[in-house]
Design an enzyme around this catalytic site. Structure first.
Site, PDB file in Angstrom:
ATOM      1  N   LEU A  20       0.819  -1.221   0.000  1.00 50.78           N
ATOM      2  CA  LEU A  20       0.000   0.000   0.000  1.00 50.78           C
ATOM      3  C   LEU A  20       0.844   1.258   0.000  1.00 50.78           C
ATOM      4  O   LEU A  20       0.465   2.273  -0.584  1.00 50.78           O
ATOM      5  CB  LEU A  20      -0.903   0.035   1.236  1.00 50.78           C
ATOM      6  CG  LEU A  20      -2.092  -0.905   1.290  1.00 50.78           C
ATOM      7  CD1 LEU A  20      -2.736  -0.849   2.666  1.00 50.78           C
ATOM      8  CD2 LEU A  20      -3.120  -0.537   0.216  1.00 50.78           C
ATOM      9  N   GLY A  23       6.805   4.707   4.212  1.00 53.18           N
ATOM     10  CA  GLY A  23       7.187   5.998   4.781  1.00 53.18           C
ATOM     11  C   GLY A  23       8.638   5.962   5.201  1.00 53.18           C
ATOM     12  O   GLY A  23       9.442   5.245   4.599  1.00 53.18           O
ATOM     13  N   PHE A  25       9.763   4.899   8.125  1.00 49.22           N
ATOM     14  CA  PHE A  25      10.119   3.771   8.983  1.00 49.22           C
ATOM     15  C   PHE A  25       9.481   2.446   8.569  1.00 49.22           C
ATOM     16  O   PHE A  25      10.020   1.396   8.856  1.00 49.22           O
ATOM     17  CB  PHE A  25       9.704   4.076  10.433  1.00 49.22           C
ATOM     18  CG  PHE A  25      10.375   5.299  10.982  1.00 49.22           C
ATOM     19  CD1 PHE A  25      11.717   5.265  11.328  1.00 49.22           C
ATOM     20  CD2 PHE A  25       9.679   6.489  11.134  1.00 49.22           C
ATOM     21  CE1 PHE A  25      12.354   6.390  11.833  1.00 49.22           C
ATOM     22  CE2 PHE A  25      10.306   7.618  11.642  1.00 49.22           C
ATOM     23  CZ  PHE A  25      11.646   7.575  11.991  1.00 49.22           C
ATOM     24  N   GLY A  26       8.358   2.509   7.921  1.00 48.36           N
ATOM     25  CA  GLY A  26       7.647   1.257   7.703  1.00 48.36           C
ATOM     26  C   GLY A  26       7.192   1.008   6.281  1.00 48.36           C
ATOM     27  O   GLY A  26       7.087   1.920   5.465  1.00 48.36           O
ATOM     28  N   THR A  27       6.907  -0.272   6.028  1.00 43.76           N
ATOM     29  CA  THR A  27       6.266  -0.668   4.777  1.00 43.76           C
ATOM     30  C   THR A  27       4.861  -1.109   5.144  1.00 43.76           C
ATOM     31  O   THR A  27       4.682  -1.858   6.108  1.00 43.76           O
ATOM     32  CB  THR A  27       7.021  -1.846   4.140  1.00 43.76           C
ATOM     33  OG1 THR A  27       8.351  -1.421   3.907  1.00 43.76           O
ATOM     34  CG2 THR A  27       6.401  -2.264   2.817  1.00 43.76           C
ATOM     35  N   VAL A  28       3.882  -0.626   4.377  1.00 41.86           N
ATOM     36  CA  VAL A  28       2.494  -0.918   4.738  1.00 41.86           C
ATOM     37  C   VAL A  28       1.868  -1.791   3.650  1.00 41.86           C
ATOM     38  O   VAL A  28       2.000  -1.498   2.453  1.00 41.86           O
ATOM     39  CB  VAL A  28       1.702   0.390   4.936  1.00 41.86           C
ATOM     40  CG1 VAL A  28       0.275   0.097   5.368  1.00 41.86           C
ATOM     41  CG2 VAL A  28       2.383   1.272   5.986  1.00 41.86           C
ATOM     42  N   LYS A  43       1.304  -2.367   9.045  1.00 43.45           N
ATOM     43  CA  LYS A  43       2.517  -1.544   8.957  1.00 43.45           C
ATOM     44  C   LYS A  43       3.653  -2.336   9.579  1.00 43.45           C
ATOM     45  O   LYS A  43       3.630  -2.648  10.770  1.00 43.45           O
ATOM     46  CB  LYS A  43       2.294  -0.219   9.689  1.00 43.45           C
ATOM     47  CG  LYS A  43       3.529   0.666   9.735  1.00 43.45           C
ATOM     48  CD  LYS A  43       3.159   2.056  10.241  1.00 43.45           C
ATOM     49  CE  LYS A  43       4.379   2.889  10.558  1.00 43.45           C
ATOM     50  NZ  LYS A  43       4.024   4.278  10.879  1.00 43.45           N
ATOM     51  N   ASP A 133       4.370  15.359  13.144  1.00 43.93           N
ATOM     52  CA  ASP A 133       4.725  14.999  11.759  1.00 43.93           C
ATOM     53  C   ASP A 133       3.483  15.115  10.880  1.00 43.93           C
ATOM     54  O   ASP A 133       3.218  14.235  10.054  1.00 43.93           O
ATOM     55  CB  ASP A 133       5.325  13.590  11.726  1.00 43.93           C
ATOM     56  CG  ASP A 133       6.127  13.331  10.446  1.00 43.93           C
ATOM     57  OD1 ASP A 133       6.470  14.308   9.738  1.00 43.93           O
ATOM     58  OD2 ASP A 133       6.417  12.156  10.156  1.00 43.93           O
TER      59      ASP A 133
END
Ligand code: ADP
Ligand code: MG
Length: 267
Positions: A20, A23, A25-28, A43, A133
């Site tokens: 999806l 960012g 820090f993460g892959t969603v 996430k 943020d």
């Protein structure tokens, strides 16, 4: 032990479908909850020295929030080397991609989205939580284009009057006092980021652009932004109010909610 870890593993409860977004820090990824057939977003954040604090903060803060315009955390599953946040799925994607693909929003639609965003930030500030943020990539939409604020990895609990010093977030959305390295009131810096976001969703542009970094920084610290002529007088007034350089003169989230351009969103 094996039985217990299988029970708790990601694959035993979810079928991970497709990517999806990504960012800092993460892959969603989209996933199907096998028991209920509900779609969720997972996430996935790799555990490292750099991400550990972000993971703990996001987990703790998301677990305390319960608001229709904030993404819901359903579950946290720890797998080897990775923490998986099982989140409410926002099928409309993020505001940044929306503007990139379709151009700026009409003011009527922007009002609807901004009103809900203001409601979510007000809810956080009243709980002494600041996001730090706020940017279009962290504002998601559901299938009915309702706002779902997400990404609380840089959020912090902060009582009124306490000043913070660590800069974080994305430079384009920084308030001038953050750029200048001054101790800052994080409620007021959240408000500033909302102003940059509002400018972005209604113009498709950033308020403080410059061909060099120095030019950008000069414009930011003097608050010199030009608002395009097609923006209504009320919206122009709101943007100018929000992008007030001295934080003590900048409106609070409650002040913004009362502005005549803002669509009050009662829960
Ligand atoms: P990071 O902390 O790494 O910045 P985010 O939580 O901001 O990660 O998520 C990155 C991107 O993934 C978002 O900009 C969005 O496009 C997508 N995304 C995140 N959460 C969801 C969700 N719940 N539903 C749909 N898409 C999501
Ligand atoms: Mg993000």
């Amino acid at each position: 032990m094996a039985r217990n870890s299988k029970k708790k593993s990601l694959e035993s409860q979810y079928r991970v479908l497709f990517y999806l977004g990504e960012g800092t820090f993460g892959t969603v990824k989209l996933a199907l909850h096998l028991k209920t057939e509900a779609l969720v977003a997972v996430k996935m954040v790799e555990i490292s020295k750099k991400t550990l604090k972000v993971i703990l903060v996001e987990r703790e803060i998301l677990a305390t929030l319960n608001h229709p315009n904030i993404i819901r955390l359903f579950q946290v599953i720890v797998t080897p080397g990775c923490v998986n946040f099982i989140l409410e799925y926002a099928s409309g994607g993020n505001l940044f991609d929306l503007i990139q693909e379709h151009g700026p929003l009409q003011e009527e639609e922007a009002k609807h989205i901004f009103g809900q965003l203001v409601a979510s930030v007000k809810y956080c500030h009243n709980l002494n939580i600041v996001h730090r943020d706020i940017k279009p990539q962290n504002v998601l939409l559901d299938e009915e284009r309702n706002v779902k604020l997400t990404d609380f990895g840089l959020a912090i609990k902060c009582s009124p009057g306490r000043l913070l010093s660590r800069n974080c977030g994305t430079k384009r959305f920084w308030a001038p006092e953050i750029l200048l390295g001054e101790p800052y009131d994080s409620r007021k810096t959240d408000v500033w980021s909302l102003g940059v976001l509002l400018f972005f969703i209604t113009t498709g542009d950033y308020p403080f652009a410059g061909s060099t970094l120095i030019e950008f920084e000069q414009k930011l610290t003097t608050g010199s932004c030009r608002i395009p002529p097609y923006i209504s007088v009320k919206l122009e007034n709101l943007i100018h109010q929000i992008l007030t350089v001295p934080p003590e003169k900048r409106p609070s989230i409650e002040d913004i909610e009362k502005h005549p351009w803002v669509m009050k969103c009662d829960i």
